[in-house]
Motif scaffolding. Structure first.
Motif, mmCIF file in Angstrom:
data_model
loop_
_atom_site.group_PDB
_atom_site.id
_atom_site.type_symbol
_atom_site.label_atom_id
_atom_site.label_comp_id
_atom_site.label_asym_id
_atom_site.label_seq_id
_atom_site.Cartn_x
_atom_site.Cartn_y
_atom_site.Cartn_z
ATOM 1 N N LYS A 1 13.284 5.434 0.233
ATOM 2 C CA LYS A 1 11.940 5.552 0.782
ATOM 3 C C LYS A 1 11.956 5.649 2.311
ATOM 4 C CE LYS A 1 9.683 3.363 -3.162
ATOM 5 N NZ LYS A 1 8.869 2.240 -3.674
ATOM 6 N N GLY A 2 12.943 5.000 2.930
ATOM 7 C CA GLY A 2 13.034 5.072 4.376
ATOM 8 C C GLY A 2 13.204 6.491 4.890
ATOM 9 N N PHE A 3 13.863 7.332 4.111
ATOM 10 C CA PHE A 3 14.067 8.725 4.509
ATOM 11 C C PHE A 3 12.739 9.440 4.702
ATOM 12 C CE2 PHE A 3 14.442 13.178 2.971
ATOM 13 C CZ PHE A 3 15.208 13.692 4.009
ATOM 14 N N PHE A 4 11.799 9.246 3.778
ATOM 15 C CA PHE A 4 10.495 9.915 3.900
ATOM 16 C C PHE A 4 9.763 9.474 5.162
ATOM 17 C CE2 PHE A 4 11.016 10.242 -0.809
ATOM 18 C CZ PHE A 4 10.939 11.623 -0.910
ATOM 19 N N ALA A 5 9.822 8.187 5.459
ATOM 20 C CA ALA A 5 9.162 7.691 6.661
ATOM 21 C C ALA A 5 9.779 8.316 7.910
ATOM 22 C CB ALA A 5 9.261 6.169 6.714
ATOM 23 N N ILE A 6 11.092 8.444 7.939
ATOM 24 C CA ILE A 6 11.772 9.050 9.086
ATOM 25 C C ILE A 6 11.377 10.514 9.222
ATOM 26 C CG2 ILE A 6 14.032 9.702 10.007
ATOM 27 C CD1 ILE A 6 15.153 7.168 8.666
ATOM 28 N N VAL A 7 11.339 11.233 8.098
ATOM 29 C CA VAL A 7 10.967 12.654 8.124
ATOM 30 C C VAL A 7 9.563 12.828 8.694
ATOM 31 C CG1 VAL A 7 10.386 14.635 6.678
ATOM 32 C CG2 VAL A 7 12.510 13.383 6.272
ATOM 33 N N ILE A 8 8.607 12.097 8.144
ATOM 34 C CA ILE A 8 7.210 12.270 8.573
ATOM 35 C C ILE A 8 7.040 11.854 10.029
ATOM 36 C CG2 ILE A 8 4.845 11.480 8.170
ATOM 37 C CD1 ILE A 8 5.593 11.275 5.171
ATOM 38 N N ASP A 9 7.682 10.767 10.434
ATOM 39 C CA ASP A 9 7.580 10.321 11.817
ATOM 40 C C ASP A 9 8.169 11.353 12.781
ATOM 41 O OD1 ASP A 9 6.960 8.001 13.659
ATOM 42 O OD2 ASP A 9 9.081 8.301 14.117
ATOM 43 N N THR A 10 9.239 12.034 12.362
ATOM 44 C CA THR A 10 9.848 13.074 13.195
ATOM 45 C C THR A 10 8.933 14.282 13.306
ATOM 46 O OG1 THR A 10 12.043 12.366 12.452
ATOM 47 C CG2 THR A 10 11.891 14.518 13.521
ATOM 48 N N LEU A 11 8.384 14.701 12.177
ATOM 49 C CA LEU A 11 7.610 15.944 12.148
ATOM 50 C C LEU A 11 6.283 15.834 12.885
ATOM 51 C CD1 LEU A 11 8.205 17.090 8.452
ATOM 52 C CD2 LEU A 11 9.416 17.833 10.525
ATOM 53 N N ARG A 12 5.698 14.640 12.933
ATOM 54 C CA ARG A 12 4.388 14.525 13.570
ATOM 55 C C ARG A 12 4.462 14.805 15.077
ATOM 56 N NH1 ARG A 12 2.360 8.711 12.973
ATOM 57 N NH2 ARG A 12 4.311 7.590 12.887
ATOM 58 N N LEU B 1 24.991 9.095 7.513
ATOM 59 C CA LEU B 1 24.851 10.272 8.384
ATOM 60 C C LEU B 1 26.057 11.203 8.320
ATOM 61 C CD1 LEU B 1 23.264 8.447 11.446
ATOM 62 C CD2 LEU B 1 22.074 9.774 9.701
ATOM 63 N N THR B 2 26.786 11.169 7.212
ATOM 64 C CA THR B 2 27.905 12.088 6.989
ATOM 65 C C THR B 2 27.464 13.205 6.056
ATOM 66 O OG1 THR B 2 29.558 10.354 7.275
ATOM 67 C CG2 THR B 2 30.251 12.327 6.077
ATOM 68 N N PRO B 3 27.635 14.479 6.439
ATOM 69 C CA PRO B 3 27.272 15.577 5.525
ATOM 70 C C PRO B 3 28.144 15.552 4.268
ATOM 71 C CG PRO B 3 27.641 16.372 7.780
ATOM 72 C CD PRO B 3 28.154 14.971 7.726
ATOM 73 N N ILE B 4 27.518 15.713 3.123
ATOM 74 C CA ILE B 4 28.226 15.739 1.839
ATOM 75 C C ILE B 4 28.015 17.114 1.207
ATOM 76 C CG2 ILE B 4 28.424 14.721 -0.453
ATOM 77 C CD1 ILE B 4 29.304 12.891 1.896
ATOM 78 N N GLN C 1 20.265 3.687 12.623
ATOM 79 C CA GLN C 1 20.350 4.928 11.857
ATOM 80 C C GLN C 1 19.127 5.823 12.070
ATOM 81 O OE1 GLN C 1 23.011 5.561 8.854
ATOM 82 N NE2 GLN C 1 23.827 4.750 10.770
ATOM 83 N N LEU C 2 18.052 5.267 12.625
ATOM 84 C CA LEU C 2 16.795 6.003 12.685
ATOM 85 C C LEU C 2 16.855 7.177 13.658
ATOM 86 C CD1 LEU C 2 14.206 3.064 12.609
ATOM 87 C CD2 LEU C 2 15.330 4.239 10.707
ATOM 88 N N ASP C 3 17.193 6.912 14.900
ATOM 89 C CA ASP C 3 17.202 7.981 15.910
ATOM 90 C C ASP C 3 18.181 9.107 15.563
ATOM 91 O OD1 ASP C 3 15.219 6.765 17.339
ATOM 92 O OD2 ASP C 3 16.548 5.870 18.836
ATOM 93 N N PRO C 4 19.419 8.806 15.145
ATOM 94 C CA PRO C 4 20.331 9.905 14.782
ATOM 95 C C PRO C 4 19.812 10.765 13.636
ATOM 96 C CG PRO C 4 21.563 7.877 15.098
ATOM 97 C CD PRO C 4 20.111 7.504 15.121
ATOM 98 N N MET C 5 19.117 10.151 12.652
ATOM 99 C CA MET C 5 18.578 10.938 11.549
ATOM 100 C C MET C 5 17.431 11.802 12.024
ATOM 101 S SD MET C 5 19.223 11.571 8.397
ATOM 102 C CE MET C 5 18.495 13.085 7.741
#
Length: 385
Positions: free
Chosen positions: A113-124, A172-175, A365-369
């Motif tokens: 769920k944290g991923f969605f919050a990070i995405v939306i916070d970035t996009l706004r 934060l490692t690409p898979i 982890q927030l800022d790098p994502m």
């Protein structure tokens, strides 16, 4: 118009909306509350949102939120459900976001769920009013149990999106690849009887001993035959997970069941593995005068692989300064690849924290994502590919 909360407030609301998915009906829950939160926030930011109930599951939903027109573009994808939790083993309420020691604790904090919050916070904070190619936020149901959400989407016509990122916790490692997984059950049915006379029955447990021997032999064959050096465990695995049989020491065991999983390397066929096991059972059944049945516990998940030369893999390697790797756990990646997208898995937090009491997402982890999300949107949505 809905006001989009802060990142931490979004996480708090998402975690405070329970959405456990589980094969056991006593645990299983709807994800409607999480979907409604995401829809309200994304709609207020100009996304066109579609909420799609799953076939035969009217209380489970996928969300597709799109901004921008045309072909190509980028999908940012995650699942809205969580696993069950261990009651009494959490140091805080699993459904209440708690911050301590530079970490955010809660069920779903990192998975995911944290991923969605990070995405939306970035996009706004980005200008999405005139994208060259579309940006799509995908939120799925039931990833932690049946992957029914991703399966439903994969039955649709191919999407026009070109690239996809799944924000599972990878530190934060690409898979770029992972093994497939299948969970199966073998049931042996014999004949119960008084233990004083073996001739009065046919022991399902004795027959299961032979089945297990055959499975372990097959496991060794797989290990000797298939290798992929890009994986830490570089061979396909077969795990004998649980066994149940009999009811009393003085009765011949009339029924015995074993459940196991197999994890195939990319390029291997789950169907071929299933059939290879199935072909080994009739001889044992005939020799032991028992009935032996092989069945699947859940629909299988194919292995996943995206070429390391893919543009999105290379972009994420540059944005994270990490080389793309492989993992053994399964994701929705193969289903998104089926839809015609070049997909990778990359997200904040560690898989070591997922499915554990006191699950957390470290604040560092927030800022790098956010940097990764911003970089991908700028590269694949604001510039014509």
């Amino acid at each position: 118009m809905t006001k989009v909360p802060s990142l931490v407030q979004m996480m708090s609301q998402l975690i405070g909306s329970p959405s456990i998915s589980c094969s056991q009906a006593s645990w299983d829950q709807s994800n409607k509350g999480v979907i409604q939160l995401l829809e309200s926030w994304l709609s207020s930011m100009g996304f066109e949102c579609k909420v799609l109930p799953l076939p035969n599951q009217p209380e489970k939903f996928n969300l597709i939120a799109t901004i921008g027109k045309g072909n190509g573009g980028l999908v940012l994808s995650g699942h809205t459900d969580t696993v069950p939790y261990d009651e009494g083993r959490w140091e805080s309420d699993p459904f209440k976001l708690t911050e301590r020691d530079q970490k955010l604790y809660g069920l779903g904090a990192c998975d995911m769920k944290g991923f969605f919050a990070i995405v939306i916070d970035t996009l706004r904070d980005m200008d999405l009013s005139n994208l060259a190619e579309p940006l799509i936020i995908l939120a799925t149901a039931d990833e932690e149990s049946s992957m029914a959400g991703a399966r439903a989407l994969s039955q649709q016509a191919k999407w026009n999106a070109r690239y996809a990122l799944i924000g599972e916790p990878t530190s934060l490692t690409p898979i770029h690849a992972h093994k497939g997984i299948m969970m199966d059950k073998i049931r042996v049915t014999g004949q119960a009887g008084h233990s004083s006379n073996p001739n009065l029955g046919r022991s399902a447990m004795d027959a299961m001993h032979e089945v297990m021997t055959e499975l372990m032999s097959f496991r060794n064959e797989l290990k000797q035959t298939y290798r992929d050096a890009s994986f830490v465990i570089d061979y396909p695995t077969l795990n004998l997970g649980c066994i149940h049989g009999g009811d009393n020491p003085n009765r011949i065991c009339g029924k015995c069941e074993i459940e196991f999983d197999m994890r195939a390397l990319p390029g291997m066929s789950n169907d071929a593995l299933f059939n290879a096991v199935k072909q080994r059972l009739p001889t044992i059944a005939e020799r032991t005068n028992t009935e032996i049945e092989l069945s699947s516990l859940f629909p299988d998940v194919p292995s996943f692989s995206t070429p390391k030369e893919s543009d999105i893999i290379k972009a994420c390697e540059e944005l994270t300064n990490n080389d793309a790797e492989t993992v053994a756990f399964a994701t929705e990646g193969p289903f998104l690849n089926t839809l015609g997208m070049e997909t990778l898995v990359l997200g904040p937090g560690s898989i070591d924290q997922a499915h554990q009491p006191n699950e957390f997402l470290a604040l560092d982890q927030l800022d790098p994502m956010q940097k990764v999300i911003k970089g991908l949107v700028e590269r694949f949505c604001t510039q014509r590919q």
